[in-house]
Design a protein around this motif. Structure first.
Motif, short mmCIF file in Angstrom:
data_model
loop_
_atom_site.label_atom_id
_atom_site.label_comp_id
_atom_site.label_asym_id
_atom_site.label_seq_id
_atom_site.Cartn_x
_atom_site.Cartn_y
_atom_site.Cartn_z
N TRP A 1 -34.06 -23.37 -36.65
CA TRP A 1 -34.10 -23.70 -38.04
C TRP A 1 -32.88 -23.01 -38.94
O TRP A 1 -32.14 -23.27 -39.62
N ARG A 2 -33.33 -21.64 -38.81
CA ARG A 2 -32.37 -20.53 -39.42
C ARG A 2 -30.95 -20.77 -39.34
O ARG A 2 -30.03 -20.84 -40.09
N SER A 3 -30.55 -21.26 -38.03
CA SER A 3 -29.09 -21.70 -37.70
C SER A 3 -28.74 -22.62 -38.39
O SER A 3 -27.60 -22.91 -39.08
N THR B 1 -37.80 -21.41 -35.14
CA THR B 1 -37.34 -20.70 -36.31
C THR B 1 -35.82 -20.35 -36.03
O THR B 1 -34.92 -20.39 -37.17
N ARG B 2 -35.48 -19.58 -35.06
CA ARG B 2 -34.14 -19.47 -34.76
C ARG B 2 -33.16 -20.66 -34.93
O ARG B 2 -32.26 -20.55 -35.49
N TRP C 1 -40.37 -25.31 -44.78
CA TRP C 1 -40.49 -24.61 -43.34
C TRP C 1 -41.33 -23.38 -43.58
O TRP C 1 -40.91 -22.54 -44.20
N GLN D 1 -28.25 -22.21 -42.22
CA GLN D 1 -26.87 -21.49 -42.44
C GLN D 1 -25.94 -22.15 -42.30
O GLN D 1 -24.89 -21.84 -43.26
#
Length: 322
Positions: A296-298, A293-294, A269, A301
Motif C-alpha cells: 500500500w505504501r509503495s 501495508t508495504r 487504510w 508513493q
C-alpha cells in the motif's frame, strides 16, 4: 441424540464477505449510513466515528435446511440459521457478510424450529461433522443444493443497493471482491493463528484460521471483514494505476485518472481499526507475507510521485501564459 451441551459448542466457523464501492456520488455521513444499514427495527445500528467512520448493521438470520459443501462429496445435511450483516466504512466501501458456526455433532432427528432460532448463527449437522471436508468445501464454493454463503451475502447487498438513499452514480469504476474464510478450533493451549491466505482469480480470496474456543464467531467475522476491506483497497488502487496509463497519457489525463484514489481511497487504510484485540496480532502475519501495508505504501508513493511529475509541467504552462 448428541450428548446435552456437546452439540452447541462450535468447532468450525465459516463465512463469506462481499466488498464493493457504494454506488453513490457522495459518501454517506453517519446518519445516512445508519439509515441505510437499519436492517431490523428492534436493534440499533452501531456507529463508530473513531478512528474512522464505521457503521455496522444488526445481524439478520436466514433459516437453512440443506446440505453443507464438502470437498470429498460427502452428503451432510444441516439445519439452523446463517447470520448476515453489513458494514460501511467512511460512507464509501460497503460490505456484506454471511457466516455460521457448527458443532462437532448434532442431533439424529430434526428439532422444532424454535430450538434453532434461540441459537442464532448456529447450523447443526445430523450426526458427526466432518470438519476438514466442510471447511475445504466452503473455500472451494457451494455446489448445487448446498449451503451457499456467497448467495446470502449477495442477497443482502442487493437489498441494500435498492435503498432510495443511493443515486447509483459511483465516482469511479471498481470491481467487487469476495473472501471465503473458515476458522477451526485451535488445539488446547494455543492462541489464534492465520494458517493460509490465497489470492485467486475473479476477485476471490480465501483465508483459513485457527481460533481458541472462547473467540466469538462475530469477532472472527470482523477480522475477515477488515482483511477483505484492505484487500479491496489494494486491488482497486492497483486497477486505477493500471488504467491511468502512466507514462503514456498526458499530464491532465493522468491526474484525472488518479484523482479518485486521492479523493476517496487513500485515507481509508487503517488495518485493525475495528478488530477484536485478541485477533489484532494476526495482521502481523499478513504484513510479513504478502505484505499488505508495504504494498500500500509503495502504491501511495507512486501516486504521489506521478502527481508531482505531472503537475510540474502544468504549473510551468500556467505561469508562462500570464
Amino acid at each position: 441424540m448428541a450428548a446435552p451441551g456437546q452439540s452447541t459448542r462450535p468447532v468450525l466457523v465459516c463465512g463469506e464477505v462481499r466488498t464493493s464501492l457504494l454506488p453513490s456520488f457522495q459518501a454517506l455521513d453517519g446518519r445516512a449510513a445508519a439509515q441505510l444499514l437499519r436492517l431490523r427495527a428492534d436493534e440499533h445500528v452501531r456507529v463508530s466515528e473513531r478512528p474512522n467512520l464505521y457503521v455496522l448493521s444488526p445481524e439478520v438470520l436466514t433459516g437453512v435446511d440443506c446440505r453443507l459443501p464438502t470437498a470429498n462429496g460427502a452428503r451432510v445435511r444441516a439445519v439452523g440459521t446463517v447470520a448476515a450483516r453489513a458494514a460501511l466504512t467512511e460512507g464509501r466501501v460497503l460490505q456484506a457478510t454471511a457466516y455460521f458456526s457448527a458443532p462437532a455433532t448434532g442431533p439424529d432427528l430434526r428439532r422444532p424450529w424454535g430450538q434453532y432460532l434461540v441459537r442464532p448463527g448456529l447450523v447443526e449437522p445430523f450426526g458427526k461433522l466432518p470438519e476438514q471436508a466442510i471447511a475445504q468445501g466452503v473455500l472451494r464454493g457451494a455446489g448445487r443444493g448446498e449451503l451457499d454463503l456467497g448467495m446470502i451475502a449477495e442477497g443482502l447487498l442487493a437489498q441494500l443497493l435498492r435503498h432510495p438513499l443511493l443515486d447509483h452514480k459511483a465516482p469511479f469504476k471498481s470491481r467487487r471482491t469476495h473472501l471465503r474464510w473458515t476458522a477451526r478450533r485451535a488445539p488446547a493451549g494455543e492462541g489464534p493463528a492465520l494458517t493460509r491466505f490465497t489470492l485467486a482469480e475473479d476477485g476471490l480470496r480465501t483465508m483459513e484460521l485457527r481460533l481458541p474456543e472462547d473467540v466469538p464467531a462475530a469477532a472472527a467475522a470482523s477480522l475477515c471483514e477488515d482483511l477483505a476491506l484492505h484487500d479491496w483497497l489494494l486491488t482497486t488502487v492497483v486497477h486505477l494505476l493500471d488504467n491511468s496509463r502512466l507514462g503514456a497519457a498526458d499530464g491532465p489525463s493522468a491526474v484525472l485518472a488518479l484523482r479518485p484514489a486521492v479523493d476517496h481511497l487513500l485515507h481509508l487504510w487503517m488495518p485493525r481499526a475495528h478488530v477484536d484485540r485478541s485477533l489484532g496480532h494476526l495482521w502481523d502475519e499478513l504484513e510479513q507475507e504478502p505484505g499488505f501495508t508495504r504494498q500500500w505504501r509503495s502504491l501511495v508513493q507512486r501516486i504521489r510521485d506521478q502527481l508531482a511529475v505531472q503537475t510540474i509541467p502544468l504549473l510551468h504552462q500556467a505561469l508562462s501564459t500570464r
